[in-house]
Design an enzyme around this catalytic site. Structure first.
Site, short mmCIF file in Angstrom:
data_model
loop_
_atom_site.label_atom_id
_atom_site.label_comp_id
_atom_site.label_asym_id
_atom_site.label_seq_id
_atom_site.Cartn_x
_atom_site.Cartn_y
_atom_site.Cartn_z
N GLU A 42 5.50 77.34 -44.88
CA GLU A 42 3.92 77.25 -45.28
C GLU A 42 2.81 78.07 -46.00
O GLU A 42 2.17 78.00 -47.26
CB GLU A 42 2.80 76.28 -44.71
CG GLU A 42 4.19 75.07 -44.63
CD GLU A 42 4.45 73.98 -46.08
OE1 GLU A 42 3.66 74.02 -46.23
OE2 GLU A 42 6.16 74.07 -46.29
N HIS A 77 3.37 67.91 -42.91
CA HIS A 77 4.46 68.96 -43.41
C HIS A 77 3.62 70.53 -44.10
O HIS A 77 3.68 71.33 -43.88
CB HIS A 77 4.77 67.46 -44.76
CG HIS A 77 5.72 68.88 -45.67
ND1 HIS A 77 6.38 68.76 -46.70
CD2 HIS A 77 6.43 70.30 -45.38
CE1 HIS A 77 7.27 69.41 -47.16
NE2 HIS A 77 6.99 70.14 -46.60
N HIS A 100 2.85 78.44 -49.86
CA HIS A 100 1.35 77.60 -50.17
C HIS A 100 -0.21 78.84 -49.85
O HIS A 100 -0.96 78.28 -50.72
CB HIS A 100 1.01 76.17 -49.46
CG HIS A 100 2.47 76.01 -50.40
ND1 HIS A 100 2.63 74.64 -51.38
CD2 HIS A 100 4.03 74.89 -49.02
CE1 HIS A 100 3.63 74.20 -51.60
NE2 HIS A 100 4.41 74.22 -50.30
#
Ligand SMILES: *[C@@H]1O[C@H](CO)[C@@H](O)[C@H](O)[C@H]1NC(C)=O
Length: 231
Positions: free
Chosen positions: A120, A66, A124
């Site tokens: 992502e 993930h 992040h």
């Protein structure tokens, strides 16, 4: 200067906002560790919003990536740290095979995963860019995935994705023995309301390699007995 001296309240306000700005800068640049998060695809697909298989077809029945999330010891986390550092798919084209296999997107509509990796990276990955550039970030994640076999560890403890119920304790023990660190275990609800095994959080030091004891565990939402759905 004269104006400030006559108005101590303004001075106080000034130093307060300088302090706030400083904290924001620290939060944007520093973090304490990473969560390496893997998900069970069966538990992403049997929820009420359902899922869409990637354009390349149904992924293997295995945990998939993930994300790899910079996090702070107090549970807060930096995000969207450098939206100007755009995701560039051609910088990681050599990793495409591994990413397609281990980091598929199950979101709808069907995709080749690139928009998931982009999301992502921007949310992040850019928060660890002082340590890892885009290529190093994705390479580090694939390398962690290659060395951590969550499904294998569960199966060794006879915990199988067979629509059976397993105790949280047995899953936690199997993974803690395997990793030599207690992972975060997150559950969600299947469309039929059943509490089920969803995501595993492994904590990694800021070298992006070394597994560590989690400074803080994520919210678990797990019951004492969990469904491990097939996929
Ligand atoms: C994307 O990366 C490639 C390879 O490093 C580079 O040649 C290209 O200029 C980059 N594209 C953009 C828009 O930055």
């Amino acid at each position: 200067m004269g104006v400030l001296e006559r108005n101590p309240l303004t001075l106080q306000k000034l130093s307060l906002s300088a302090g706030l700005l400083f904290s924001i800068l620290i939060a944007a640049q520093g973090f304490d560790f990473f969560y390496f998060v893997q998900q069970w695809p069966g538990s992403f697909c049997d929820i009420s919003s359902s899922c869409c298989y990637p354009v390349t077809g149904k992924p293997a029945p295995d945990f998939s990536i993930h994300g790899f999330w910079p996090n702070n010891n107090d549970g807060t986390y930096p995000f969207n740290c450098d939206l100007a550092n755009a995701f560039n798919a051609s910088k990681i084209s050599d990793l495409n095979g591994g990413l397609t296999t281990h980091w598929p997107s199950l979101a709808c509509p069907s995709s080749n995963g690139e928009s998931f990796w982009q999301h992502e990276w921007l949310k992040h990955g850019t928060c660890s860019e002082s340590i890892l550039d885009e290529h190093a970030y994705f390479k580090a994640v694939l390398s962690l995935r290659g060395s951590i076999d969550i499904l294998g560890a569960l199966q060794k403890a006879r915990i199988q994705p067979n629509n059976g119920m397993y105790s949280f304790t047995s899953i936690n023990n199997a993974l803690t023995n395997y990793l030599a660190h207690t992972p975060g275990i997150e559950c969600n609800s299947a469309a039929n309301g059943q509490n089920q095994l969803y995501q595993i959080y492994v904590c990694v030091a800021t070298d992006a390699t070394t597994l560590i004891d989690c400074p803080i565990l994520p919210q678990s939402h797990c019951s004492s007995q969990l469904l491990f759905p097939s996929f």
